[in-house]
Design an enzyme around this catalytic site. Structure first.
Site, mmCIF file in Angstrom:
data_model
loop_
_atom_site.group_PDB
_atom_site.id
_atom_site.type_symbol
_atom_site.label_atom_id
_atom_site.label_comp_id
_atom_site.label_asym_id
_atom_site.label_seq_id
_atom_site.Cartn_x
_atom_site.Cartn_y
_atom_site.Cartn_z
ATOM 1 N N SER A 59 0.805 -1.238 0.000
ATOM 2 C CA SER A 59 0.000 0.000 0.000
ATOM 3 C C SER A 59 0.830 1.275 0.000
ATOM 4 C CB SER A 59 -0.888 0.084 1.251
ATOM 5 O OG SER A 59 -1.796 -0.958 1.294
ATOM 6 N N HIS A 90 -3.059 0.756 -4.597
ATOM 7 C CA HIS A 90 -2.454 -0.427 -5.206
ATOM 8 C C HIS A 90 -2.685 -0.369 -6.704
ATOM 9 C CE1 HIS A 90 -1.506 -3.226 -1.795
ATOM 10 N NE2 HIS A 90 -2.181 -2.281 -1.165
ATOM 11 N N HIS A 148 -5.655 -8.890 -1.802
ATOM 12 C CA HIS A 148 -5.818 -9.317 -0.416
ATOM 13 C C HIS A 148 -7.033 -10.222 -0.263
ATOM 14 C CE1 HIS A 148 -3.829 -5.369 -0.522
ATOM 15 N NE2 HIS A 148 -3.194 -5.728 0.579
ATOM 16 N N TYR A 205 -9.257 -9.862 2.003
ATOM 17 C CA TYR A 205 -10.458 -9.074 2.343
ATOM 18 C C TYR A 205 -11.172 -8.527 1.121
ATOM 19 C CZ TYR A 205 -7.263 -5.047 1.947
ATOM 20 O OH TYR A 205 -6.354 -4.131 1.497
ATOM 21 N N GLU A 206 -10.497 -8.535 -0.037
ATOM 22 C CA GLU A 206 -11.156 -8.072 -1.261
ATOM 23 C C GLU A 206 -12.143 -9.114 -1.782
ATOM 24 O OE1 GLU A 206 -8.377 -5.962 -4.142
ATOM 25 O OE2 GLU A 206 -6.950 -6.744 -2.688
ATOM 26 N N ALA A 262 2.415 -2.369 4.398
ATOM 27 C CA ALA A 262 2.101 -1.354 5.399
ATOM 28 C C ALA A 262 1.596 -2.116 6.620
ATOM 29 C CB ALA A 262 1.015 -0.421 4.877
ATOM 30 N N MET A 266 -2.495 -7.095 6.990
ATOM 31 C CA MET A 266 -3.511 -7.947 6.341
ATOM 32 C C MET A 266 -2.978 -8.653 5.098
ATOM 33 S SD MET A 266 -6.590 -5.158 6.591
ATOM 34 C CE MET A 266 -6.853 -4.217 8.101
ATOM 35 N N SER A 267 -1.655 -8.818 5.021
ATOM 36 C CA SER A 267 -1.105 -9.440 3.804
ATOM 37 C C SER A 267 0.127 -10.272 4.139
ATOM 38 C CB SER A 267 -0.735 -8.353 2.792
ATOM 39 O OG SER A 267 0.373 -7.585 3.245
ATOM 40 N N ASN A 326 1.267 3.376 11.074
ATOM 41 C CA ASN A 326 0.463 3.923 12.177
ATOM 42 C C ASN A 326 0.742 3.105 13.426
ATOM 43 O OD1 ASN A 326 -1.227 1.940 10.353
ATOM 44 N ND2 ASN A 326 -1.985 1.685 12.442
ATOM 45 N N HIS A 366 -7.511 4.453 6.476
ATOM 46 C CA HIS A 366 -6.734 4.088 5.288
ATOM 47 C C HIS A 366 -5.930 5.297 4.797
ATOM 48 C CE1 HIS A 366 -5.521 1.847 1.791
ATOM 49 N NE2 HIS A 366 -6.055 2.716 0.971
HETATM 50 N N1 HPA Z 1 -3.735 -2.977 11.203
HETATM 51 C C1 HPA Z 1 -3.839 -3.837 10.179
HETATM 52 N N2 HPA Z 1 -3.325 -3.612 8.994
HETATM 53 C C2 HPA Z 1 -2.679 -2.450 8.804
HETATM 54 C C3 HPA Z 1 -2.529 -1.511 9.826
HETATM 55 C C4 HPA Z 1 -3.088 -1.785 11.098
HETATM 56 O O1 HPA Z 1 -3.002 -1.007 12.050
HETATM 57 N N3 HPA Z 1 -1.818 -0.470 9.316
HETATM 58 C C5 HPA Z 1 -1.553 -0.782 8.021
HETATM 59 N N4 HPA Z 1 -2.057 -1.988 7.711
#
Ligand code: HPA
Length: 287
Positions: free
Chosen positions: A31, A62, A84, A86-87, A114, A218-219, A242, A254
């Site tokens: 990302s 992406h 991903h 989740y998509e 990320a 998530m990847s 973050n 996001h």
């Molecule tokens: N959690 C899950 N996936 C993420 C995060 C997060 O805080 N930041 C970037 N991808």
């Protein structure tokens, strides 16, 4: 058509588009981390939409294209954007591109992502090497009959295989050295993968910390599992975009993830440029 045949068809298509380029090194850019793709000289660009059976990325940030060419003089194939779970993609679809890279001839893959920082000392914008992972996706992409034809080296493609060094120690050492030359240091962390797409609750983050995770995302984990099944060496790099849920003072979004990615992508690109020419020899993948 079997899954293997679909992968083989996609790999053959890419091979024909790449011509004489035969990259041993693959790079997956997560990302908002696409800058390294711009550093490729004389790039061959192939949108995922043109590759037979290839899943399309639907997330903002992406791009969804292959960029192949010379990175700092060394041949690489970059996936700018990934898909991903989740998509709505199945585990086999999520890991389809990694299978294609393997059949294309890739022997080492750099997986970037990320991630939320769980470790108290991480700060947004920091790059962290993956030393290990925890699979909390709730599934494994290798579920189902084993397909030994995916092996890229003799002892690979097994039903059961070792994951004690999923992320290559030699590649981690190489990355640390290259980072120091760039003027920053790389810590090692443990990445925990959730299925997403909701961010975690503070209680989940406390639980994940107790489990030993320092990063959450998530990847990556499905790709690493499939790469190791094939016998591909993996270097994992998280960009802490973050602080994980409950650790910062603002709600997660996001936008925050993408914005931090944008701030760090040039540093990541500089690191990858330094690394690219040194990687093949480190893992004995020159030929
Ligand atoms: N959690 C899950 N996936 C993420 C995060 C997060 O805080 N930041 C970037 N991808």
């Amino acid at each position: 058509m079997t899954y293997y045949d679909q992968v083989a068809e996609a790999a053959a298509f890419l091979k024909s588009r790449l011509g004489s380029l035969a990259p041993k090194v693959g790079i997956v850019l997560g990302s908002g981390l696409g800058a390294a793709a711009q550093a490729v000289a004389n790039p061959v660009i192939v949108p995922y939409a043109e590759i037979p059976h290839f899943p399309q990325s639907t997330v903002e940030g992406h791009s969804g294209r292959i960029v192949a060419g010379a990175l700092n003089g060394s041949p690489v194939v970059i996936m700018q954007g990934r898909v991903h779970y989740y998509e709505g993609y199945s585990p086999l679809e999520v890991t389809f591109p990694m299978r294609v890279l393997g059949l294309l001839g890739v022997r080492v893959v750099v997986l970037t992502n990320a991630a939320g920082g769980i470790h108290a000392e991480y700060h947004p914008g920091q790059l962290v090497l993956l030393a290990d992972h925890i699979n909390q996706m709730g599934w494994n992409p290798l579920n189902g009959p084993n397909e030994p034809r995916f092996a890229v080296r003799p002892a690979a493609g097994l039903r059961f295989f070792d994951m004690t060094e999923a992320y290559s120690k030699a590649l981690r050492a190489l990355a640390k050295k290259a980072a120091l030359e760039e003027g920053f240091s790389l810590e090692e962390g443990v990445y925990l993968a959730t299925p997403g797409p909701s961010f975690e609750t503070p209680a989940e983050i406390r639980a994940f910390r107790a489990l030993g995770a320092t990063l959450v995302g998530m990847s990556t984990v499905p790709e690493t599992i499939v790469a190791r099944h094939m016998g591909i060496e993996v270097l994992g790099i998280s960009c802490v975009t973050n602080l994980a849920a409950g650790l910062g003072s603002t709600p997660l979004s996001h936008e925050e993830v993408s914005e931090t990615g944008r701030q760090v992508e040039n540093r990541l690109a500089a690191l990858l440029k330094r690394l690219a020419p040194r990687i093949p020899a480190t893992v004995g993948a020159e030929s």
